[in-house]
Design a protein around this motif. Structure first.
Motif, short mmCIF file in Angstrom:
data_model
loop_
_atom_site.label_atom_id
_atom_site.label_comp_id
_atom_site.label_asym_id
_atom_site.label_seq_id
_atom_site.Cartn_x
_atom_site.Cartn_y
_atom_site.Cartn_z
N TRP A 74 0.84 -1.20 0.00
CA TRP A 74 0.00 0.00 0.00
C TRP A 74 0.87 1.26 0.00
O TRP A 74 0.69 2.17 -0.79
N LYS A 75 1.88 1.25 0.89
CA LYS A 75 2.74 2.42 1.04
C LYS A 75 3.57 2.65 -0.23
O LYS A 75 3.73 3.77 -0.68
N PHE A 81 3.18 7.52 21.18
CA PHE A 81 3.73 6.38 20.46
C PHE A 81 5.00 6.78 19.72
O PHE A 81 5.29 7.97 19.55
N LEU A 82 5.74 5.77 19.30
CA LEU A 82 6.98 6.02 18.56
C LEU A 82 6.96 5.16 17.30
O LEU A 82 6.11 4.29 17.13
N PHE A 83 7.88 5.45 16.39
CA PHE A 83 8.12 4.55 15.25
C PHE A 83 9.46 3.87 15.53
O PHE A 83 10.42 4.53 15.91
N VAL A 84 9.50 2.56 15.37
CA VAL A 84 10.75 1.85 15.63
C VAL A 84 11.05 0.88 14.50
O VAL A 84 10.15 0.31 13.88
N ARG A 85 12.37 0.74 14.22
CA ARG A 85 12.82 -0.33 13.32
C ARG A 85 14.10 -0.91 13.88
O ARG A 85 14.77 -0.28 14.73
N PHE A 86 14.43 -2.13 13.41
CA PHE A 86 15.60 -2.83 13.94
C PHE A 86 16.51 -3.15 12.75
O PHE A 86 16.30 -4.15 12.05
N PRO A 87 17.51 -2.27 12.48
CA PRO A 87 18.26 -2.37 11.22
C PRO A 87 19.10 -3.65 11.08
O PRO A 87 19.47 -4.01 9.96
N GLY A 88 19.37 -4.35 12.18
CA GLY A 88 20.22 -5.54 12.11
C GLY A 88 19.53 -6.74 11.46
O GLY A 88 20.19 -7.70 11.08
N GLU A 89 18.21 -6.69 11.31
CA GLU A 89 17.48 -7.85 10.79
C GLU A 89 16.63 -7.34 9.61
O GLU A 89 15.78 -6.48 9.80
N ASN A 96 13.58 -4.23 9.57
CA ASN A 96 14.14 -2.91 9.30
C ASN A 96 13.12 -1.98 8.63
O ASN A 96 13.46 -1.23 7.74
N GLU A 97 11.85 -2.08 8.98
CA GLU A 97 10.87 -1.10 8.50
C GLU A 97 10.16 -0.48 9.69
O GLU A 97 9.87 -1.15 10.68
N SER A 98 9.94 0.83 9.57
CA SER A 98 9.48 1.59 10.72
C SER A 98 7.99 1.33 11.01
O SER A 98 7.15 1.49 10.13
N HIS A 99 7.68 0.90 12.22
CA HIS A 99 6.27 0.64 12.61
C HIS A 99 5.92 1.42 13.88
O HIS A 99 6.76 1.58 14.76
N VAL A 120 16.19 1.77 15.96
CA VAL A 120 16.20 3.18 15.60
C VAL A 120 14.79 3.72 15.86
O VAL A 120 13.81 3.15 15.38
N ILE A 121 14.73 4.81 16.61
CA ILE A 121 13.42 5.31 17.05
C ILE A 121 13.16 6.72 16.54
O ILE A 121 14.06 7.57 16.53
#
Ligand SMILES: Cc1cc2nc3c(=O)[nH]c(=O)nc-3n(C[C@H](O)[C@H](O)[C@H](O)COP(=O)(O)OP(=O)(O)OC[C@H]3O[C@@H](n4cnc5c(N)ncnc54)[C@H](O)[C@@H]3O)c2cc1C
Length: 426
Positions: free
Chosen positions: A143-144, A236-244, A248-251, A289-290
């Motif tokens: 969608w995005k 709320f925050l947006f977070v992603r985890f770049p190591g995996e 690695n997509e911001s939710h 990453v936040i």
């Protein structure tokens, strides 16, 4: 009032656009169908204004949150503005006289812009229209990614307006619209290209990962250096985890810890690809990453009597509220927490302990599979039949939030006393 200013400004921009065209009309050059061309230009201009607004809201301007009542409300406005623009495109096409001969660049660009904008906006609305949802494969990413093209068609639509044969002579109105075109184009480029260099992405480390039940993950995050700017409970925050790669997509997730804690906690229900991967693959020590914090869902905006309604994972902002109060609510609070089965319920011990520490907090836990669905009638009855002096905070699945809001409004509770958080930006 302040939280309506954003919507009022948008309405004002539309009204002013029409007013500018009426006060500074184009010179009547005696052409056939002059009035239709004129009306078509006015509608096309309103369209540019609305699309520019939608593109601007997509940039997630943090400073504008207070004028809309939070980022989630800005997304609702974004959706409504885009839908109105979508409908107006058809009005524009039906209004302007269209000839099939003597086409120039501007006419071809009109066809490209029309097709592109209509299909991308249809895709944007797809999650709300079941059969269209199949178009995007139902995934948020699909969608995005499709929505990314809207700005290109917006720019084409504007070039069409400038290159269409025999343009109207309306210097002031055209320059007025130009300002909105620039806002829209810059917003689009900001979102898709250069925004990442300006936004604040704060590095954290995953300190702990816990599974309070078989479908939920509680993630504890510690700042590597400076934490995100001090947040309010319920944001709320947006977070992603770049190591995996898959993480690695911001939710977006609500911060379920209290603002005074030196770590951030989010409590995540496994509901789709990302959240399921997070459940299985997130490990302590991984980088995070936040971006944030966003949102204005805040019990402190309400009065002394409050009703909190949490459906499923919608408990998270209320957890943050309880943890911030730390057993000292200073308000009379009835907390309704509904889940299907007992095994799904989260942090029941903590909720009961908070209620023991303070009798002004009354939890009502409902297991819908055995006790039946929670309904507004029961809540109103518990409130003594007159809840109009209560502030009601609702967080949960969208249909639940909508149904409660409708029932409370019908029961005479003022709209300003009903506060809700939508866990859905689409
Ligand atoms: C303000 C807000 C606060 C939230 N707080 C929590 C919380 O505390 N705990 C919790 O479990 N869930 C929370 N959510 C919901 C959570 O963001 C989604 O469940 C999650 O992003 C789903 O991703 P998925 O790939 O697993 O599922 P999918 O099946 O791909 O997506 C399910 C739905 O989640 C939304 N979504 C998916 N990806 C994104 C994204 N990258 N950005 C924005 N929305 C997306 C879409 O509406 C989508 O329809 C919150 C959502 C919002 C908007």
């Amino acid at each position: 009032m302040k939280r309506n200013i954003g919507n009022l400004v948008i309405i004002l921009c539309v009204v002013l656009t029409v007013a500018v065209w009426l006060v500074f009309p184009p010179v009547d050059d005696g052409r056939d169908h002059f009035l239709r061309v004129y009306a078509g230009e006015v509608i096309g201009s309103v369209n540019i204004v609305l699309m520019a607004t939608a593109l601007f809201l997509s940039t997630r301007p943090k400073w504008a949150e207070k004028y809309f009542g939070g980022l989630d409300r800005m997304y609702i406005t974004h959706r409504r503005v885009a839908t109105t623009a979508f409908l107006l495109i058809f009005v524009h096409v039906l209004t302007v006289p269209i000839t099939l001969s003597g086409w120039k660049l501007g006419n071809y660009l009109a066809v490209i812009a029309f097709t592109g904008i209509v299909s991308t906006i249809l895709v944007s609305l797809a999650p709300r229209i079941a059969f269209l949802n199949k178009l995007t494969g139902g995934t948020y990413d699909g969608w995005k990614n499709l929505k990314k093209y809207i700005g290109i068609f917006f720019i084409i639509a504007y070039i069409h307006a400038l290159t269409v044969p025999h343009p109207l002579d309306a210097f002031i109105a055209i320059n007025w619209v130009q300002v909105f075109f620039i806002v829209g184009a810059v917003s689009y480029l900001y979102t898709e290209v250069f925004g990442r260099f300006f936004k604040k992405f704060v590095p954290y480390t995953v300190e702990a990962v816990r599974h309070p039940n078989p479908s939920t993950t509680e993630v504890t995050l510690r700042a590597k250096k400076d934490p995100i700017k001090k947040q309010r409970a319920g944001q709320f925050l947006f977070v992603r985890f770049p190591g995996e790669r898959t993480l690695n997509e911001s939710h977006p997730f609500t911060i379920s810890s209290a603002p005074h804690e030196d770590v951030l906690r989010v409590t995540v229900k496994a509901s789709g690809d990302f959240t399921r991967d997070l459940f299985h693959n997130l490990k302590p020590g991984m980088d995070a990453v936040i971006e944030g914090a966003y949102g204005m869902f805040d019990y402190k905006t309400g009065g002394r009597k409050q009703i909190w309604i949490a459906g499923g994972i919608g408990l998270t902002p209320f957890l943050a509220f309880l943890r911030e109060m730390d057993g000292n609510p200073e308000r009379d609070i009835d907390l309704y927490y509904t889940v299907r089965h007992k095994e799904e319920a989260l942090f029941l011990d903590e909720i009961e302990a908070a209620a023991k520490r303070n009798p002004r907090l009354k939890p009502h836990i409902r297991f819908s599979a055995t006790d039946g669905s929670l309904n507004a009638g029961d809540i109103l009855k518990n409130a003594g039949g007159h809840a109009a002096d209560h502030d009601i905070y609702i967080c949960g699945p969208f249909p639940m939030v909508q149904a409660f809001e409708r029932k409370f409004r019908a029961a005479g509770i003022p709209a300003g006393n009903i506060h809700y958080e939508e866990f859905n930006f689409r």
